[in-house]
Scaffold this active site. Structure first.
Site, PDB file in Angstrom:
ATOM      1  N   SER A 147       0.890  -1.040  -0.062  1.00  0.00           N
ATOM      2  CA  SER A 147      -0.040  -0.012  -0.220  1.00  0.00           C
ATOM      3  C   SER A 147       0.812   1.054  -0.034  1.00  0.00           C
ATOM      4  O   SER A 147       2.019   1.203   0.554  1.00  0.00           O
ATOM      5  CB  SER A 147      -0.982  -0.110   1.128  1.00  0.00           C
ATOM      6  OG  SER A 147      -1.484   1.158   1.263  1.00  0.00           O
ATOM      7  N   TYR A 160      -1.535  -0.376  10.449  1.00  0.00           N
ATOM      8  CA  TYR A 160      -1.503  -0.510   9.039  1.00  0.00           C
ATOM      9  C   TYR A 160      -0.318  -0.136   8.308  1.00  0.00           C
ATOM     10  O   TYR A 160       0.191  -0.786   7.521  1.00  0.00           O
ATOM     11  CB  TYR A 160      -2.842   0.127   8.369  1.00  0.00           C
ATOM     12  CG  TYR A 160      -3.123  -0.144   6.856  1.00  0.00           C
ATOM     13  CD1 TYR A 160      -3.459  -1.526   6.565  1.00  0.00           C
ATOM     14  CD2 TYR A 160      -2.892   0.805   5.989  1.00  0.00           C
ATOM     15  CE1 TYR A 160      -3.795  -1.764   5.309  1.00  0.00           C
ATOM     16  CE2 TYR A 160      -3.466   0.508   4.769  1.00  0.00           C
ATOM     17  CZ  TYR A 160      -3.662  -0.633   4.282  1.00  0.00           C
ATOM     18  OH  TYR A 160      -3.997  -1.090   2.838  1.00  0.00           O
TER      19      TYR A 160
END
Length: 265
Positions: A147, A160
């Site tokens: 990501s 995350y």
């Protein structure tokens, strides 16, 4: 025989979009996720037969689970040409809260350890196949879905961001390790993609992209064997700026970013 792709997290979102893109390109599908009924219903809705696709029950946070699914895939469909470690979770955490330490562990287990566990069972069979067809430099392609959140640590997104930064570094290390053995390792860093994972976000999502458009761009990047690709391309420029932005400026720019939702919220 048509080539085979193995995709984790294939019951929705990016994984499902990638499955459809590969199917339209003429590939056979091996789909792994915790929600097998959803995958089977999706395949039926698109008229995909059992000869073209198989579903496997797997939880990537449990190494034994994903390894068993991989072995089942090899036994039933053969050795994949491309393995896409896509499964991941996104949960906010607060280090001041004791139970959120378990949240961090859960996110890391899924997004990082799960990626390694996904690749692990395919490495030796891929090498053996390459040797058998006299192409030791064409063992296969491993794809890690990271990501753009792994570029810098965003306030309120510690679990995350940390997991995706680790995924990027892991794939980079793996690329160097496995290149001499005939593997391609591709790291994809999505920006904001319209999926169930992003629906709960409480903050602006610039360059928001459909899962279908992401899958098209990802398919091209994988086919070309790109080592690292941010998708969509405008987000790649943002990522470059974030990499070099001085810490003081970065901290001021993002100090008011809303936190990612926590598991209890």
């Amino acid at each position: 025989m048509r080539p085979l792709v193995f995709i984790t997290g294939a019951s929705s979102g990016i994984g499902q979009a990638l499955a459809l893109r590969y199917y339209k390109a003429g590939w056979r599908l091996a789909l792994a996720a915790r929600r097998v009924p959803e995958m089977q219903a999706w395949l039926e809705s698109h008229g995909v037969s059992s000869e073209q696709a198989q579903c496997y029950l797997a939880d990537v946070s449990d190494a034994n689970s994903i390894i068993a699914a991989a072995n089942e895939c090899i036994a039933e469909q053969g050795v994949p040409d491309v393995v896409i470690a896509n499964a991941g979770i996104s949960i906010g955490m607060d280090t001041q809260v004791r139970q959120d330490l378990e949240v961090l562990q859960r996110v890391m287990n899924t997004n990082v350890i799960g990626m390694a566990a996904t690749f692990h069972p395919f490495l030796e069979p891929m090498k053996v196949r390459a040797a058998q067809i006299a192409h030791p430099q064409q063992a296969g392609t491993l794809v890690g879905i990271a990501s753009v959140a792994g570029i810098r640590g965003m306030p309120g997104h510690a679990a995350y961001c940390a997991s995706k930064a680790a995924a990027i570094s892991y794939c980079e290390s793996l690329r160097g390790e496995l290149k001499p053995e005939g593997f391609k390792v591709v790291t994809l860093a999505p920006g904001y993609i319209k999926t169930p994972l992003t629906q709960k976000n409480k903050f602006p999502m610039p360059f928001l992209m459909s899962a279908e458009d992401f899958a098209n761009a990802a398919f091209q990047a994988i086919e070309e064997g790109r080592s690292f690709q941010v998708i969509p391309w405008p987000m790649a420029w943002v990522a470059r700026i974030l990499r070099v932005l001085p810490n003081d400026l970065f901290d001021r720019a993002f100090k008011n970013v809303p936190r990612k939702h926590r598991a209890t919220e």
